[in-house]
Design an enzyme around this catalytic site. Structure first.
Site, PDB file in Angstrom:
ATOM      1  N   LYS A  84     -39.513  -9.890 -42.213  1.00 48.88           N
ATOM      2  CA  LYS A  84     -39.553 -11.340 -42.417  1.00 48.88           C
ATOM      3  C   LYS A  84     -38.940 -12.071 -41.219  1.00 48.88           C
ATOM      4  CE  LYS A  84     -37.289 -13.038 -46.141  1.00 48.88           C
ATOM      5  NZ  LYS A  84     -36.338 -14.123 -45.866  1.00 48.88           N
ATOM      6  N   SER A  85     -37.779 -11.603 -40.763  1.00 46.61           N
ATOM      7  CA  SER A  85     -37.101 -12.298 -39.660  1.00 46.61           C
ATOM      8  C   SER A  85     -37.947 -12.260 -38.391  1.00 46.61           C
ATOM      9  CB  SER A  85     -35.761 -11.627 -39.371  1.00 46.61           C
ATOM     10  OG  SER A  85     -34.897 -11.783 -40.468  1.00 46.61           O
ATOM     11  N   ARG A 107     -39.906 -15.427 -36.195  1.00 46.74           N
ATOM     12  CA  ARG A 107     -39.644 -15.643 -34.775  1.00 46.74           C
ATOM     13  C   ARG A 107     -40.910 -15.495 -33.936  1.00 46.74           C
ATOM     14  NH1 ARG A 107     -35.241 -14.461 -37.609  1.00 46.74           N
ATOM     15  NH2 ARG A 107     -33.146 -14.842 -36.805  1.00 46.74           N
ATOM     16  N   GLY A 160     -34.668 -20.341 -45.827  1.00 43.02           N
ATOM     17  CA  GLY A 160     -33.517 -20.742 -45.014  1.00 43.02           C
ATOM     18  C   GLY A 160     -33.773 -20.515 -43.532  1.00 43.02           C
ATOM     19  N   ARG A 210     -28.639 -25.671 -50.236  1.00 43.34           N
ATOM     20  CA  ARG A 210     -27.938 -24.748 -49.328  1.00 43.34           C
ATOM     21  C   ARG A 210     -27.308 -25.495 -48.142  1.00 43.34           C
ATOM     22  NH1 ARG A 210     -31.520 -19.553 -48.321  1.00 43.34           N
ATOM     23  NH2 ARG A 210     -29.544 -18.884 -47.433  1.00 43.34           N
ATOM     24  N   SER A 251     -23.796 -15.320 -38.531  1.00 45.74           N
ATOM     25  CA  SER A 251     -25.068 -15.742 -39.117  1.00 45.74           C
ATOM     26  C   SER A 251     -26.140 -15.808 -38.049  1.00 45.74           C
ATOM     27  CB  SER A 251     -24.913 -17.129 -39.756  1.00 45.74           C
ATOM     28  OG  SER A 251     -26.179 -17.745 -39.898  1.00 45.74           O
ATOM     29  N   ASP A 281     -28.542  -8.833 -46.616  1.00 49.21           N
ATOM     30  CA  ASP A 281     -29.555  -9.095 -47.650  1.00 49.21           C
ATOM     31  C   ASP A 281     -29.684  -7.950 -48.655  1.00 49.21           C
ATOM     32  OD1 ASP A 281     -30.105 -11.564 -46.593  1.00 49.21           O
ATOM     33  OD2 ASP A 281     -31.791 -10.864 -45.377  1.00 49.21           O
ATOM     34  N   ARG A 318     -25.361 -14.893 -54.915  1.00 53.69           N
ATOM     35  CA  ARG A 318     -25.746 -13.510 -55.263  1.00 53.69           C
ATOM     36  C   ARG A 318     -24.593 -12.709 -55.864  1.00 53.69           C
ATOM     37  NH1 ARG A 318     -29.989 -12.319 -50.257  1.00 53.69           N
ATOM     38  NH2 ARG A 318     -31.753 -13.296 -51.332  1.00 53.69           N
ATOM     39  N   ARG A 322     -34.581 -11.332 -54.224  1.00 57.40           N
ATOM     40  CA  ARG A 322     -33.870 -10.044 -54.104  1.00 57.40           C
ATOM     41  C   ARG A 322     -33.113  -9.688 -55.388  1.00 57.40           C
ATOM     42  NH1 ARG A 322     -35.253  -9.135 -48.917  1.00 57.40           N
ATOM     43  NH2 ARG A 322     -34.859 -10.786 -47.395  1.00 57.40           N
TER      44      ARG A 322
HETATM   45  C1  S3P Z   1     -31.942 -14.265 -41.447  1.00 55.72           C
HETATM   46  C2  S3P Z   1     -30.569 -14.272 -41.387  1.00 55.72           C
HETATM   47  C3  S3P Z   1     -29.687 -14.022 -42.545  1.00 55.72           C
HETATM   48  C4  S3P Z   1     -30.450 -13.415 -43.702  1.00 55.72           C
HETATM   49  C5  S3P Z   1     -31.776 -14.072 -43.937  1.00 55.72           C
HETATM   50  C6  S3P Z   1     -32.647 -13.990 -42.697  1.00 55.72           C
HETATM   51  C7  S3P Z   1     -32.710 -14.535 -40.219  1.00 55.72           C
HETATM   52  O1  S3P Z   1     -29.145 -15.249 -42.972  1.00 55.72           O
HETATM   53  O2  S3P Z   1     -29.673 -13.477 -44.883  1.00 55.72           O
HETATM   54  O3  S3P Z   1     -32.468 -13.476 -45.022  1.00 55.72           O
HETATM   55  O4  S3P Z   1     -33.936 -14.289 -40.206  1.00 55.72           O
HETATM   56  O5  S3P Z   1     -32.107 -14.968 -39.236  1.00 55.72           O
HETATM   57  P1  S3P Z   1     -27.778 -15.842 -42.369  1.00 55.72           P
HETATM   58  O6  S3P Z   1     -27.999 -16.189 -40.946  1.00 55.72           O
HETATM   59  O7  S3P Z   1     -27.489 -17.067 -43.208  1.00 55.72           O
HETATM   60  O8  S3P Z   1     -26.760 -14.755 -42.550  1.00 55.72           O
END
Ligand code: S3P
Length: 429
Positions: A22-23, A27, A94, A122, A167, A315, A346, A388
């Site tokens: 996903k991340s 990007r 997020g 959030r 983060s 996560d 969570r 999750r």
């Molecule tokens: C993510 C960073 C994490 C993670 C989220 C995806 C990202 O969040 O929990 O599912 O893709 O950069 P945080 O940056 O708030 O820790």
């Protein structure tokens, strides 16, 4: 609202691949859109979160072709995005809203970002605050803490920012703003969070240097379109890794999973708990390490989890709670207060659901204490709208006698659209 009823499995076995990371998928769209030339992305995760990012860039004039296998992004260069005609809806994501806030701060147009009822609760100041320091013009509810966020393009200055939280979303938002800022932008975090942004920015030719938890970027340099192969998401694989460990008689091979060291905390933690997990056929794709993960049923023991392991498995805590409940002895989770500001709280959600399944749990401010080894009794769990939490309780259902129900499972589509299909494929009954 969908519910799912799950029965115990005799084993989980076979060979699967999980959907793309996903991340990295987020990007790839973002950098492909602001690079010059063509970016081709294979293995893109077609979950709701990533589609929100894709729609955002289409709304800013980026042409993206999709033949079902490969996305072809016609990059518009650093300054080629267009003002979106409407509010951008990031849904539950997020990563979309926080990274876009950084990227849009340096544009020359106005934009508004919002999301679903969970995302609008959030915290956003963690990105808005440092972006203000860079000269960004952002307004939001609750003094900039909550979405919707309205962003008026501005000229940005590089800053040196010591982030109080580890983060990747905060770090990445600042680095993306840094692409547009005058001079150098530096971000330091307490422990290194996932470094996919740094790796991909380097791959696209950005002027970036990373030294552990300290990253520097210089703005202004054009990015060049790339071919990106997105590996399987270890955060999705985690559900099946834990299933393979706790369901008796299991042996499962999960192929082509991203094993970036900033993401493999789950494997390290489960190794410490006694899990038999091996990484095979290690290779590299588009600057990211990849492996096949083999897992076998193992007796687990409770451990203490804290420190730099936490961001490396951030996560995976919901499903780690399920593993802890199946382990002998006590598991103590600490330094994990960030779990309180995820898609839901969570810590609270897992404590409540585990208690419903008969597991003794104590909530602490920054984690929880789980008394393992007593097994689960049949439960009716509530996901609280968090993908999750839903998937973790379904994995618990695989080792619970009788039928268990998990309510509000639609949210699984945000990150793992074919979860149920894979679950039913591997669960032997
Ligand atoms: C993510 C960073 C994490 C993670 C989220 C995806 C990202 O969040 O929990 O599912 O893709 O950069 P945080 O940056 O708030 O820790």
């Amino acid at each position: 609202m969908e519910s799912y009823t799950i029965e115990a499995a005799k084993a989980v076995s076979g060979e699967i691949t999980v959907p793309g990371d996903k991340s990295i998928s987020h990007r790839s769209i973002m950098l492909g859109s602001i690079a010059s030339g063509i970016t081709r992305v294979t293995g893109f995760l077609r979950g709701e979160d990533n589609l929100a990012t894709l729609n955002a860039f289409r709304a800013m004039g980026v042409e993206v072709e999709d033949d079902g296998t490969t996305l072809t992004i016609h990059g518009r260069g650093l300054h080629g995005l267009e003002e979106p005609a409407d509010v951008i809806d990031c849904g539950n994501s997020g990563t979309s809203i926080r990274l876009l806030t950084g990227l849009l701060s340096g544009q020359s147009f106005f934009s508004v970002l919002t999301g679903d009822k969970y995302l609008r609760k959030r915290p956003m100041k963690r990105v808005v605050g440092p972006l203000w320091e860079m000269g960004a013009r952002i307004a939001g509810r609750a003094g900039g803490e909550k979405a919707p966020l309205a962003i008026s393009g501005a000229r940005l200055q590089g800053i040196a920012y010591d982030s109080p939280v580890s983060s990747a979303q905060v770090k990445s938002a600042i680095l993306l703003a840094g692409l547009y800022a005058d001079g150098e932008t530096v971000v330091r975090e307490p422990h290194l969070s996932r470094d996919h942004s740094e790796r991909m920015l380097r791959h696209f030719g950005a002027d970036i240097q990373a030294d552990g938890p300290c990253v520097r970027i210089r703005g202004g340099r054009e990015l060049r379109g790339q071919d990106i192969v997105v590996p399987g998401d270890i955060s999705s694989a985690a559900f099946f890794i834990v299933a393979g460990l706790i369901v008796p008689g299991s042996e499962l091979l999960i192929k082509g999973v991203g094993v970036n060291p900033t993401r493999t905390g789950i494997v390290d933690i489960l190794h410490l708990m006694g899990g038999e997990i091996s990484l095979q056929n290690q290779r590299e794709l588009s600057g990211e390490p990849v492996a096949d993960i083999l897992v076998r049923t193992s007796p687990l023991r409770g451990i203490e989890i804290g420190g730099d392991l936490v961001p490396r498995a951030i996560d995976e805590f919901p499903v780690l709670c399920v593993a802890a409940a199946c382990a002998s002895g006590r598991t103590v989770i600490r330094d994990a207060q960030e779990l309180r500001v995820k898609e839901t709280d969570r810590i609270k959600a897992m404590a409540e659901n585990l208690r419903l399944a008969g597991v003794p749990v104590e909530e602490t401010g920054d984690g929880m204490i789980i008394e393992g080894g007593k097994g689960f009794s049949a439960f009716n769990a509530d996901s609280k709208g968090d993908h999750r939490i839903a998937m973790s309780m379904l994995i618990a259902g695989l080792v619970t006698p009788g039928s268990c129900r998990v309510d509000d499972t639609d949210c699984i589509a945000t990150s793992f659209p074919n979860f149920f299909q894979l679950l039913e494929q591997v669960a032997k009954r």
